[in-house]
Scaffold this motif. Structure first.
Motif, short mmCIF file in Angstrom:
data_model
loop_
_atom_site.label_atom_id
_atom_site.label_comp_id
_atom_site.label_asym_id
_atom_site.label_seq_id
_atom_site.Cartn_x
_atom_site.Cartn_y
_atom_site.Cartn_z
N GLU A 175 -11.30 9.22 1.43
CA GLU A 175 -11.72 10.46 1.18
C GLU A 175 -12.93 10.57 0.27
OE1 GLU A 175 -8.37 12.87 -0.43
OE2 GLU A 175 -7.46 13.04 1.42
N ASP B 85 1.85 5.21 0.60
CA ASP B 85 1.42 6.26 1.17
C ASP B 85 0.03 7.08 0.84
OD1 ASP B 85 3.50 5.77 3.15
OD2 ASP B 85 4.58 7.26 2.73
N HIS B 86 0.15 7.43 -0.44
CA HIS B 86 -1.00 7.95 -0.98
C HIS B 86 -2.17 7.27 -0.94
CE1 HIS B 86 -3.52 9.39 -4.51
NE2 HIS B 86 -3.15 10.43 -4.13
N GLN B 87 -2.26 6.20 -1.11
CA GLN B 87 -3.44 5.26 -0.94
C GLN B 87 -4.08 5.29 0.61
OE1 GLN B 87 -2.13 1.44 -2.52
NE2 GLN B 87 -2.50 1.83 -4.54
N ALA B 88 -3.03 5.04 1.41
CA ALA B 88 -3.32 5.17 2.92
C ALA B 88 -4.04 6.44 3.23
CB ALA B 88 -1.97 4.79 3.79
N ARG B 89 -3.35 7.71 2.65
CA ARG B 89 -3.86 8.82 3.24
C ARG B 89 -5.25 9.29 2.68
NH1 ARG B 89 1.44 10.40 2.51
NH2 ARG B 89 0.90 11.22 0.45
N HIS B 90 -5.49 8.80 1.28
CA HIS B 90 -6.71 9.15 0.50
C HIS B 90 -7.80 7.94 0.49
CE1 HIS B 90 -4.25 12.96 -0.22
NE2 HIS B 90 -3.38 12.28 -0.48
N LYS B 91 -7.63 6.85 0.78
CA LYS B 91 -8.44 5.96 0.30
C LYS B 91 -10.07 6.07 0.74
CE LYS B 91 -7.10 2.76 3.39
NZ LYS B 91 -6.17 1.38 3.89
N HIS C 265 -5.92 0.47 -4.36
CA HIS C 265 -5.53 -0.33 -3.27
C HIS C 265 -6.28 -1.78 -3.03
CE1 HIS C 265 -4.29 -1.50 0.90
NE2 HIS C 265 -5.37 -1.71 1.17
N ARG D 123 -13.68 3.56 5.49
CA ARG D 123 -13.65 3.85 6.92
C ARG D 123 -14.90 4.08 7.82
NH1 ARG D 123 -8.57 7.14 6.17
NH2 ARG D 123 -6.96 5.46 6.13
N GLN E 179 0.84 -1.10 -0.16
CA GLN E 179 0.16 -0.27 -0.25
C GLN E 179 0.91 1.32 -0.03
OE1 GLN E 179 -4.13 1.75 2.31
NE2 GLN E 179 -2.37 0.37 3.47
#
Length: 131
Positions: A31, A23-29, A43, A88, A21
Motif C-alpha cells: 500500500e 496477515d497484516h504485513q501481507a495485506r498492507h506491504k 516484513h 508489487r 509474515q
C-alpha cells in the motif's frame, strides 16, 4: 560454498515469507504511504533477521569462512531487494513488459515475485562465495 549458502538463504526466505509474515504485513506491504512502508519494512526486517541466522549457521555449523563486511552487504541487499519486490509494482511492470496479462490474471504474479526473490538470494550467495 555457493550451494550451501544459497540453500540456507532460501530456507530462511521461505520461513520469513510464509510462517514469519503476519496477515497484516501481507495485506498492507504494497500500500502507498507510511502504513504500507511500515508493514513492508517490518516484513523485510524479518527476512534480514532470518537470513542473518542462516549465515550464522553457515559459520558455526558448516564452518564456512564468511567475512563480516560481505555478510552485512548481503543482508542489506536481501532486505532492500525484498522490500522493493514486495511493493508489487516491479512484478506488475515486468509482467506488462513481458506481455503476460493472462498469466497475471491466473496467479502468475506470485510466481514472478518468488522468482525475483530467488534471483536476489542467488546473487547474495554468489557474492558471499566469491568475496
Amino acid at each position: 560454498m555457493f550451494a550451501s549458502l544459497f540453500v540456507l538463504l532460501y530456507v530462511a526466505h521461505l520461513a520469513a515469507d510464509y510462517p514469519g509474515q503476519t496477515d497484516h504485513q501481507a495485506r498492507h506491504k504494497a500500500e502507498p504511504g507510511a502504513a504500507g512502508w511500515r508493514a513492508n519494512l517490518a516484513h523485510a526486517a524479518t527476512h534480514v533477521l532470518l537470513c542473518a541466522l542462516a549465515l550464522a549457521v553457515a559459520v558455526l555449523v558448516l564452518g564456512l569462512d564468511l567475512a563480516a563486511g560481505p555478510a552485512a552487504l548481503a543482508l542489506v541487499w536481501i532486505g532492500a531487494t525484498h522490500a522493493v519486490i514486495d511493493r508489487r509494482w516491479p512484478v506488475q511492470r515486468w509482467m506488462a513488459w513481458a506481455r503476460q496479462p493472462g498469466f497475471a490474471q491466473h496467479g502468475g504474479a506470485a510466481h514472478v515475485d518468488q522468482t525475483a526473490h530467488v534471483i536476489a538470494l542467488a546473487t547474495a550467495a554468489l557474492l558471499l562465495a566469491t568475496l
